[in-house]
Design a protein around this motif. Sequence first.
Motif, short mmCIF file in Angstrom:
data_model
loop_
_atom_site.label_atom_id
_atom_site.label_comp_id
_atom_site.label_asym_id
_atom_site.label_seq_id
_atom_site.Cartn_x
_atom_site.Cartn_y
_atom_site.Cartn_z
N PHE A 16 0.84 -1.20 0.00
CA PHE A 16 0.00 0.00 0.00
C PHE A 16 0.87 1.25 0.00
O PHE A 16 0.60 2.21 -0.72
CB PHE A 16 -0.92 -0.03 1.22
CG PHE A 16 -1.67 1.24 1.44
CD1 PHE A 16 -2.65 1.65 0.56
CD2 PHE A 16 -1.40 2.03 2.54
CE1 PHE A 16 -3.35 2.83 0.76
CE2 PHE A 16 -2.09 3.21 2.75
CZ PHE A 16 -3.06 3.60 1.87
N ASN A 19 2.33 1.76 -3.37
CA ASN A 19 1.31 2.31 -4.26
C ASN A 19 1.18 3.82 -4.06
O ASN A 19 1.13 4.59 -5.03
CB ASN A 19 -0.03 1.61 -3.98
CG ASN A 19 -1.14 2.13 -4.87
OD1 ASN A 19 -0.91 2.52 -6.01
ND2 ASN A 19 -2.35 2.15 -4.35
N LEU A 20 1.14 4.25 -2.80
CA LEU A 20 1.05 5.69 -2.54
C LEU A 20 2.29 6.41 -3.02
O LEU A 20 2.21 7.53 -3.56
CB LEU A 20 0.87 5.93 -1.04
CG LEU A 20 -0.49 5.57 -0.43
CD1 LEU A 20 -0.51 5.91 1.04
CD2 LEU A 20 -1.62 6.30 -1.15
N ALA A 198 -3.98 12.33 3.97
CA ALA A 198 -4.40 11.31 3.01
C ALA A 198 -3.86 9.94 3.40
O ALA A 198 -4.56 8.92 3.32
CB ALA A 198 -3.93 11.68 1.60
N LEU A 199 -2.59 9.92 3.84
CA LEU A 199 -1.99 8.65 4.26
C LEU A 199 -2.70 8.09 5.48
O LEU A 199 -3.01 6.90 5.55
CB LEU A 199 -0.51 8.86 4.55
CG LEU A 199 0.29 7.63 4.98
CD1 LEU A 199 0.29 6.59 3.88
CD2 LEU A 199 1.71 8.02 5.34
N LEU A 201 -5.77 8.77 6.55
CA LEU A 201 -7.13 8.38 6.21
C LEU A 201 -7.14 7.05 5.45
O LEU A 201 -7.97 6.17 5.71
CB LEU A 201 -7.80 9.48 5.37
CG LEU A 201 -9.23 9.21 4.92
CD1 LEU A 201 -10.14 9.05 6.12
CD2 LEU A 201 -9.74 10.33 4.01
N SER A 202 -6.19 6.90 4.51
CA SER A 202 -6.11 5.64 3.75
C SER A 202 -5.79 4.48 4.68
O SER A 202 -6.35 3.39 4.53
CB SER A 202 -5.05 5.76 2.66
OG SER A 202 -5.35 6.82 1.77
N ALA A 203 -4.86 4.71 5.62
CA ALA A 203 -4.51 3.63 6.56
C ALA A 203 -5.72 3.26 7.42
O ALA A 203 -5.97 2.07 7.66
CB ALA A 203 -3.34 4.06 7.44
N VAL A 205 -8.80 3.51 6.57
CA VAL A 205 -9.76 2.80 5.72
C VAL A 205 -9.29 1.38 5.46
O VAL A 205 -10.08 0.43 5.46
CB VAL A 205 -9.97 3.57 4.41
CG1 VAL A 205 -10.79 2.75 3.43
CG2 VAL A 205 -10.67 4.89 4.68
N TRP A 206 -7.98 1.21 5.24
CA TRP A 206 -7.44 -0.10 4.87
C TRP A 206 -7.24 -1.02 6.06
O TRP A 206 -7.33 -2.25 5.91
CB TRP A 206 -6.10 0.09 4.15
CG TRP A 206 -6.26 0.31 2.68
CD1 TRP A 206 -6.74 1.43 2.07
CD2 TRP A 206 -5.94 -0.60 1.63
NE1 TRP A 206 -6.73 1.28 0.71
CE2 TRP A 206 -6.24 0.03 0.41
CE3 TRP A 206 -5.41 -1.88 1.60
CZ2 TRP A 206 -6.04 -0.58 -0.82
CZ3 TRP A 206 -5.21 -2.50 0.37
CH2 TRP A 206 -5.52 -1.86 -0.81
#
Length: 479
Positions: A16, A19-20, A198-199, A201-203, A205-206
Amino acid sequence: MSRPRLPLYLKILLWFGVNLLALALLLFGFLSMQFRMSLDWMLSGEAGERIAAIGDNVTFELSSLPEKEWPEALKRYEVQHDVTFALFSSSGAQVMGTAVQVPPGVVPKLIDKRGPGDHPPPRRPLPGTGRRRPSDAPPKPRFLLRAGDPAHYWAGIHLDLTQESDNRPLTLLMVSNTITGGGLFFDAWPWYGLAGAALLLSALVWMPFVRGITGFIGRLNHAAGRIAQGNFGERVTRGRNDELGELSSSVNAMAAQLGEYVAEQRRITADVAHELCSPIARMQMALGVVEQRSTPEQAGYLSKLDAELQHMARLVEEVLAFSKAETLPDRETAEDIRLHELILAVIAREASDANVQLHVPAEMQLHSLHGALDRAIGNVLRNAVRYAGEYGPIHIHAEQQDGNTRIRIADQGPGVPPESLPRLFEPFYRPESARRRTTGGSGLGLAITKRCVEACRGTVTARLREPAGMEIEISIPSA
């Protein structure tokens, strides 16, 4: 050299992150191309506001100072913003500030094309804010571009400021070797904050998704390990409608089939051993009758036959004991056991002529299955006497730690090959050194020990000693 083990949870998060990173590099490349082509789009945002505010501040401050103090004021701005400041005339010639070599592409931007009536009086900035006072006047012409070799970033704004010797307005030029320009051209901190948010929030969510997968795989792996140890009643709660759920169903079905297969094999083994008891007993009785009527020449052959029958009887007895060991918890009741007395009785039965040194406190007690523990210790001690009794004393230690009673039986014999250790407690397994009829048993002694210890809710392990010998450790809950 083995590769380092990375948990699946960490691997997914690393991918992940990669990807970021790829997306960030793509965005950086795109913005770099934009910066190389044209930076005018930045003037419509915060960068344009900051350049205009600096222009107003410089105009107001210099208009209130004599011209001889202007260089010192520009130098203060340079120190404050870490950007080179210079003043140019409307013809593109530098008149004041740190000397700079202006690239040809920047010179046309320095020329002020406003008419004589397009120069409103300077406006005093808002105190303590660095921002301009509101005004209905049109914004002053500004520019921002990248030019030169090596490339620098050039920002300028036409001021409402003139020299005493020349009534034409001046242009303020700011030069930096970075796109940030000391925070005047581009403020990177909001972008860093956006990237961090963003990182994060993505973490967030994931993480539930990844944790759900890895947690389920962990439970599946634990169940598979228990099944591999022979606990065929272990099951995995499905709880998922994807491929992992199907895998758990397959593991459950495999465990059920293996359990049925092993139970069938054990039942057949027990039945065969039980059925063999009667013919062996009849053969021994018949052999006894024959021995009474035999001649001296036949006595040697009959003695060999009797030894073979006795060996067969012991083998059948051990097979029956192995089959019955599985049902020990149903046939025995846990009781308080004085461990010192129990081991003394085992020594008297199994190793009365051997050199056994006991290191067990007389007051040590535990609550477990007496018969199962007696059989387990007896089998281990019998093996130690058989294979290592001639090499030195056999030591039996016991201690209680963390709610468990640990019993260690150690010898000084030749031990077994290291590759044989994981299989010592398998039924009918015997190392090569123990396959001789004179010393080797049936290969069921330690297998029976394991079942007896498991009936006591404990574990048994084996390890080699240095420089020689082997140690069997039995660990059983004290209560």
